[in-house]
Design an enzyme around this catalytic site. Structure first.
Site, PDB file in Angstrom:
ATOM      1  N   GLY A 374       0.824  -1.195   0.000  1.00 43.62           N
ATOM      2  CA  GLY A 374       0.000   0.000   0.000  1.00 43.62           C
ATOM      3  C   GLY A 374       0.855   1.241   0.000  1.00 43.62           C
ATOM      4  N   PHE A 378       3.630   8.907   3.798  1.00 45.80           N
ATOM      5  CA  PHE A 378       5.006   9.339   3.599  1.00 45.80           C
ATOM      6  C   PHE A 378       5.745   8.504   2.568  1.00 45.80           C
ATOM      7  CE2 PHE A 378       3.686  10.347   7.814  1.00 45.80           C
ATOM      8  CZ  PHE A 378       4.087  11.647   7.984  1.00 45.80           C
ATOM      9  N   GLY A 379       5.117   7.485   2.098  1.00 43.78           N
ATOM     10  CA  GLY A 379       5.829   6.639   1.169  1.00 43.78           C
ATOM     11  C   GLY A 379       5.081   5.348   0.954  1.00 43.78           C
ATOM     12  N   VAL A 381       4.662   1.005   1.116  1.00 43.29           N
ATOM     13  CA  VAL A 381       4.922  -0.115   2.005  1.00 43.29           C
ATOM     14  C   VAL A 381       4.989  -1.404   1.192  1.00 43.29           C
ATOM     15  CG1 VAL A 381       4.120  -1.355   4.032  1.00 43.29           C
ATOM     16  CG2 VAL A 381       3.648   1.075   3.820  1.00 43.29           C
ATOM     17  N   ASP A 496      -3.296  10.322  13.602  1.00 40.92           N
ATOM     18  CA  ASP A 496      -3.858   9.831  12.351  1.00 40.92           C
ATOM     19  C   ASP A 496      -4.591   8.517  12.586  1.00 40.92           C
ATOM     20  OD1 ASP A 496      -4.438   9.984   9.693  1.00 40.92           O
ATOM     21  OD2 ASP A 496      -2.533   9.129   9.018  1.00 40.92           O
TER      22      ASP A 496
END
Ligand SMILES: *[C@@H]1O[C@H](CO)[C@@H](O)[C@H](O)[C@H]1NC(C)=O
Ligand SMILES: *[C@@H]1O[C@H](CO)[C@@H](O)[C@H](O)[C@H]1NC(C)=O
Ligand SMILES: *[C@@H]1O[C@H](CO)[C@@H](O)[C@H](O)[C@H]1NC(C)=O
Ligand SMILES: *[C@@H]1O[C@H](CO)[C@@H](O)[C@H](O)[C@H]1NC(C)=O
Ligand SMILES: *[C@@H]1O[C@H](CO)[C@@H](O)[C@H](O)[C@H]1NC(C)=O
Ligand SMILES: *[C@@H]1O[C@H](CO)[C@@H](O)[C@H](O)[C@H]1NC(C)=O
Length: 711
Positions: A374, A378-379, A381, A496
């Site tokens: 996914g 921030f980036g 996975v 979050d």
């Protein structure tokens, strides 16, 4: 008719193939070699008969060797000699809890802390001779005093202390008791529990819901116990399994614990036990022990964290240099020692380690698209399998470029590195190389919660989570949040919280993930204003209304997100979805509540398979958490009590109160600023689908500096 426009924003699936990694990796038992490389120790005692005849063990009171075991209380044909006994055995090599490492090139000494990982096989056997009573129990003992148990340490004192010394800080011991007798006055929960005993037998923490019976009636049964202490965090985990079963995924007892608070610098590992007016046998059959000094002291870590939070790029660079230096040093030593046992020391449980980029590259098959789990805030996975370890992990690769990425990385690392809770996704390690930053987490085979609640185009789940699982997931999230907000020494806000950030482990326990937005909240400072926050954290529907105005995440805004998650789990609908003319799930549930039909909100896919009283409890809690006024939302200790049914559900007003800002009525005044504020607030309340360019991007995500990194 339910429209759920929010795709999962952050996926961080993780897992629980922890076992392999966490089994102590020791030299082969038959080698009988003590490995002592600088500050690393590892030894296996496969049995205790001819091992050393007293050379390595100090045997006290009524303890002794018998048939290859350490026998802590006597086994004799003459029953008279079995009552009111106590015994102690120590491995007589002293260990140091900390030491100064002055080998650094700068000449500045850093403090290093000991971590250890041990497992031992025990047999606690109650007699067969018509006497099915148990008495009393045994303990794994860490003591600064290499001496006998004091007089009068039989009975409930387990060979640890006696009636006059119980609780005395001068005792300098910490023990894990395996107690088979219930002493109500000592607060024992039952006659089969594990407890953490500090300088006395009144346990500071107990675990009574064991999956095993320490001293089962009738036949002798072996159990394996694992005790892992991470001196860096510092934190203690205890695991227990029957016979030679593998180490369980979850600890039976765990606690934040700093041994330095109770022991002297030098201490010994050992065991103790006692009998009383009833007796049983207490044997230790085998024992593995690995201990090592950390190479980065806790002080260094704290400084690192402060740097990450307070500092800008310059501090980041300094820290990076320091980090690289430590990394180099570790690598150099590894090369020098060139022994496999040393590198196994780097794998002590609970100690996140540094990875080489090439290993992660290999693990993820060069970050193959097929391995992608996914995309996060921030980036990306990726799933990976660590080379040579057969362990699945989730590797989060931070987006390149973007000046805030390295900073975010350090924030995430310094915080999660020290967080340990059974409902948090554990960090396995990290890697930074050139401009690439990566975090390695345990892989969670069951993916994220939202995947189980909604999957497929019509929001049909692949599997319907049972009511028990849903309740358990909510309890887990509440417990993790309570830990972050109140139990951890640094107050942390998650910032979050949402279903896509909640992972499910192999047993469907909730694991809160993605601390990419987490920041340590200094206990007396609740403002992020100095940190040049741009935009608002979180995702639409999970965001507390005040966040649109302040841009600050707080514990209260976390609670708001928690309320949204609870509604989502109970109702099986997204926080923002068109239903009966309502744009927010919360508003719809509030209406049902007002009309006395709150249970109609429960996920229809559950049919009748849920507990109405519990469902009502959760829904009322969720509404209370969704209170537009932040100060009115319950705190985490209250949510935990409500969920554990030790506190009544909150009372909720029939109409959702309106959002006022500031939340103190006295200050609600006249300025034009307030007018602007209420305009924004009402755009949130009334028509969230309308594009408000500065707050929402096309997907309904809040556009912020952080999130813009994704694209
Ligand atoms: C046991 O004692 C002997 C003699 O002192 C020593 O050589 C050996 O290393 C010790 N073994 C362990 C495991 O400490
Ligand atoms: C064991 O000690 C207790 C007091 O600690 C005493 O009441 C009891 O009689 C003793 N039992 C035996 C068999 O000595
Ligand atoms: C100790 O380690 C050996 C070798 O790894 C293993 O076979 C044994 O089961 C371990 N014993 C315990 C009590 O954990
Ligand atoms: C406990 O141990 C201390 C030190 O050995 C001793 O002085 C004291 O009398 C003992 N107390 C009891 C109740 O036995
Ligand atoms: C331990 O519990 C006993 C019985 O409740 C109590 O008398 C004693 O003061 C406690 N000791 C400590 C150190 O808490
Ligand atoms: C317990 O372990 C010992 C030593 O490893 C072994 O000899 C014995 O058979 C085991 N007992 C049971 C009941 O498994």
């Amino acid at each position: 008719m339910t429209r759920c426009p929010l795709p999962p924003l952050v996926l961080l699936p993780v897992s629980s193939f922890v076992l392999l990694l966490f089994l102590p990796q020791l030299p082969p038992a038959q080698s009988q070699v003590v490995t002592t490389i600088e500050d690393f120790f590892s030894h296996s005692f496969p049995n205790f008969d001819s091992v050393d005849n007293g050379a390595n063990f100090s045997i006290f009171n009524d303890a002794g060797y018998r048939q290859g075991a350490l026998q802590l209380t006597p086994d004799t044909v003459n029953v008279v000699y079995m009552f009111n006994k106590s015994g102690r055995v120590f491995y007589n090599r002293p260990f140091k809890l900390w030491q100064m490492d002055s080998s650094s090139s700068s000449g500045a000494a850093t403090k290093q802390f000991l971590s250890f990982s041990t497992s031992f096989k025990i047999n606690v056997f109650r007699s067969n001779n018509g006497n099915l009573n148990t008495g009393e129990g045994m303990a794994f003992l860490l003591s600064s005093d290499l001496g006998p148990a004091p007089p009068g340490s039989h009975g409930c004192f387990l060979g640890l202390t006696n009636a006059s010394l119980n609780g005395n800080p001068g005792n300098h011991f910490v023990a894990i008791e395996f107690d088979t007798v219930m002493q109500t006055d000592l607060g024992d929960p039952n006659d089969n529990h594990i407890g953490l005993d500090i300088n006395g037998v009144n346990s500071t923490k107990t675990a009574s819901d064991l999956k095993v019976q320490i001293s089962p009636p009738g036949f002798p049964t072996n159990h394996t116990v694992w005790v892992d202490y991470d001196g860096m965090v510092p934190y203690l985990h205890v695991y227990m399994a029957i016979d030679d079963d593998p180490k369980p995924a979850s600890a039976v007892l765990e606690a934040p614990l700093d041994l330095n608070d109770f022991l002297k610098q030098e201490f010994y590992f050992g065991f103790s036990a006692s009998t009383g007016t009833n007796y049983e046998l207490h044997d230790v059959l085998s024992w593995n022990l690995t201990a090592k000094m950390s190479h980065v002291g806790r002080k260094g870590l704290a400084a690192w964290k402060i740097g990450a939070i307070v500092g800008g790029v310059s501090v980041f660079v300094m820290v990076l240099v320091a980090g690289l230096w430590v990394g180099l040093k570790v690598r150099k030593r590894t090369a020098r020692d060139a022994t496999s046992s040393y590198s196994s020391a780097m794998r002590l449980p609970g100690t996140p380690r540094e990875f080489e980029f090439k290993d992660l590259d290999k693990a993820t098959n060069n970050f193959d698209e097929k391995m992608k789990l996914g995309k996060g805030g921030f980036g990306e996975v990726y799933r990976g399998v660590l080379p040579g370890e057969n362990k699945q992990v989730a590797v989060k690769r931070f987006s390149r470029g973007g000046t805030s990425a390295p900073d975010d990385f350090l924030k995430e690392l310094t915080i999660i590195n020290r967080l340990r809770h059974k409902n948090l996704v554990p960090l396995v390690g990290w890697c930074h190389t050139n401009s690439m930053l990566l975090l390695v987490y345990e892989y969670m085979p069951n993916g994220s919660l939202d995947h189980h609640l909604f999957d497929g185009p019509n929001s049909m789940p692949t599997t319907t989570l049972s009511w028990e699982r849903r309740y358990n997931v909510i309890a887990g999230v509440a417990s993790a949040l309570h830990y972050l907000h109140d139990e951890y020494d640094q107050k942390v806000v998650h910032r979050d919280l949402k279903a896509s950030n909640i992972m499910l482990d192999a047993n469907f326990n909730a694991r809160l993930g993605d601390f990419g937005l987490a920041r340590a909240l200094e206990s007396d400072k609740t403002s992020y204003a100095e940190l040049e926050m741009v935009g608002v954290p979180g995702t639409m529907g999970y965001i507390a209304p005040e966040c649109f105005l302040t841009g600050k995440a707080t514990r209260e805004s976390d609670i708001f997100g928690f309320g949204a998650v609870v509604l989502e789990v109970v109702c099986g609908r997204r926080p923002r979805c068109d239903i009966d003319g309502f744009l927010f799930l919360c508003d719809w549930v509030w209406k049902l509540f007002r009309e006395g039909r709150i249970l109609e909100a429960v996920d229809a896919r559950l049919g009748e398979d849920y507990d109405p009283e519990d469902a009502r409890r959760l829904l009322l809690l969720a509404l209370a958490c969704s209170h537009p006024i932040s100060s009115e939302r319950p705190k985490t200790d209250v949510t935990v009590q409500i969920i554990s049914r030790t506190r009544a559900p909150p009372s909720v007003p029939h109409f959702k109160p309106s959002f006022v800002w500031p939340s103190f009525p006295a200050m609600a005044g006249t300025s034009s600023w307030l007018t602007a504020v209420s305009a924004v607030a009402s755009s949130y309340e009334a028509s969230p689908t309308r594009r408000t360019p500065h707050l929402l991007d096309g997907d309904g995500h809040v556009a912020s500096k952080d999130l813009s990194l994704t694209s």
